[in-house]
Design a protein around this motif. Structure first.
Motif, PDB file in Angstrom:
ATOM      1  N   UNK A 199       0.860  -1.146   0.072  1.00 21.84           N
ATOM      2  CA  UNK A 199      -0.079   0.006   0.216  1.00 21.84           C
ATOM      3  C   UNK A 199       0.771   1.212  -0.049  1.00 21.84           C
ATOM      4  N   UNK A 200       1.956   1.137   0.846  1.00 25.11           N
ATOM      5  CA  UNK A 200       2.693   2.192   0.919  1.00 25.11           C
ATOM      6  C   UNK A 200       3.585   2.712  -0.636  1.00 25.11           C
ATOM      7  N   UNK A 201       3.959   1.531  -1.132  1.00 22.99           N
ATOM      8  CA  UNK A 201       4.697   1.607  -2.304  1.00 22.99           C
ATOM      9  C   UNK A 201       3.918   2.104  -3.488  1.00 22.99           C
ATOM     10  N   UNK A 202       2.540   1.516  -3.425  1.00 24.07           N
ATOM     11  CA  UNK A 202       1.547   2.174  -4.616  1.00 24.07           C
ATOM     12  C   UNK A 202       1.042   3.416  -4.415  1.00 24.07           C
ATOM     13  N   UNK A 203       1.410   4.254  -3.220  1.00 21.84           N
ATOM     14  CA  UNK A 203       0.953   5.328  -2.683  1.00 21.84           C
ATOM     15  C   UNK A 203      -0.681   5.446  -2.181  1.00 21.84           C
ATOM     16  N   UNK A 204      -1.118   4.114  -2.136  1.00 21.10           N
ATOM     17  CA  UNK A 204      -2.464   4.120  -1.440  1.00 21.10           C
ATOM     18  C   UNK A 204      -2.464   4.497  -0.197  1.00 21.10           C
TER      19      UNK A 204
END
Length: 277
Positions: free
Chosen positions: A250-255
């Motif tokens: 989630x953090x890496x996909x900016x969600x």
């Protein structure tokens, strides 16, 4: 009597034949600080331990008590002598480019240019781009192992150690975010890998196993100390590592954000792991 950290570091330095002054100068540490740390009157910092380990030619884990699980044989690089550092420069360049651009958008020529060498030199150390991705994952695992070993060694309280371990998994900063990029690409390659015990899937399984064993070690220490709940600790370790993976994506996909990931992990520890009176 169990050998302490200062004793391990002192013995590693003595094996090199170098003086304390030479070691201190090589790692950029004041000689008096090194002497105090070797005498047990001052704590080594994680960066100092990593620098000493690199200079004396050992892994950080050899200097520290076992608070993290060691990488398995498939993860250890077993690299041949690299007197001019060419292999390391190539691997560092490949690691950076794969993390920034993606595995399928990096050419061997790009790696050579970034490392300041030739494509022939890259092929000398790595048969091809496939081998570079595997070595990038191995490099990731070894970086994480050294970092965790150095950061966790001085934390006696299992609860504080677990929180620090989780903090070291947050995908933010110039090291951890690229590491996560590498991991996510390896997940895809492992999914598409048709071999179950070799290739990407086998390498990923062993790397993931090291991380899960580290979490389990910490949970067992906490349960033995009465800080964490007893019960099926292997199940709880699987739950926690899966939560880290999902939140990290989630953090890496900016969600999501690192702060939200931290909050969710602390909530899980508070309500599912800690033993409350």
């Amino acid at each position: 009597m169990t050998e302490g950290l200062p004793d391990r570091v002192r013995r590693a330095i003595e094996r090199t034949g170098a003086t304390r002054r030479e070691i201190a100068a090589a790692i950029g540490l004041e000689e008096t600080k090194l002497s105090k740390s070797l005498a047990g009157r001052r704590r080594f910092t994680p960066d100092e331990l990593a620098a000493i380990a690199t200079h004396v030619g050992v892994g950080v884990g050899e200097l520290l008590p076992p608070v993290t699980a060691e990488p398995g044989p498939a993860v250890r690089t077993g690299a041949a002598d690299d007197p001019d550092g060419a292999r390391k420069r190539i691997l560092d360049a490949a690691w950076t480019l794969i993390a920034e651009r993606g595995y399928h958008h990096v050419r061997v020529a790009d790696v050579a240019a970034n490392a300041g060498t030739s494509s022939a030199a890259v092929h000398y150390h790595f048969p091809g781009k496939e081998a570079l991705l595997g070595e990038a994952l191995r490099h990731d695992v070894e970086l994480a192992y050294d970092r965790q070993s150095a950061a966790l060694a001085g934390i006696a309280d299992p609860h504080a150690r677990l929180l620090r371990l989780l903090e070291l998994q947050l995908p933010e900063g110039p090291v951890l975010e690229p590491e996560w990029s590498i991991w996510m690409q390896v997940w895809v390659e492992a999914t598409l890998d048709t071999t179950s015990d070799h290739g990407r899937r086998g390498l990923y399984r062993e790397a993931q196993d090291r991380w899960a064993r580290t979490v389990l070690m910490t949970l067992r220490d906490g349960a033995a100390a009465g800080v964490f709940r007893s019960g099926d600790l292997e199940l709880r370790a699987r739950q926690l590592t899966a939560l880290v993976d999902g939140l990290g994506i989630g953090v890496m996909t900016r969600t999501s954000t690192p702060g939200a990931m931290r909050e969710a992990l602390h909530d899980f520890v508070e309500h599912s792991i800690l033993e409350h009176p």
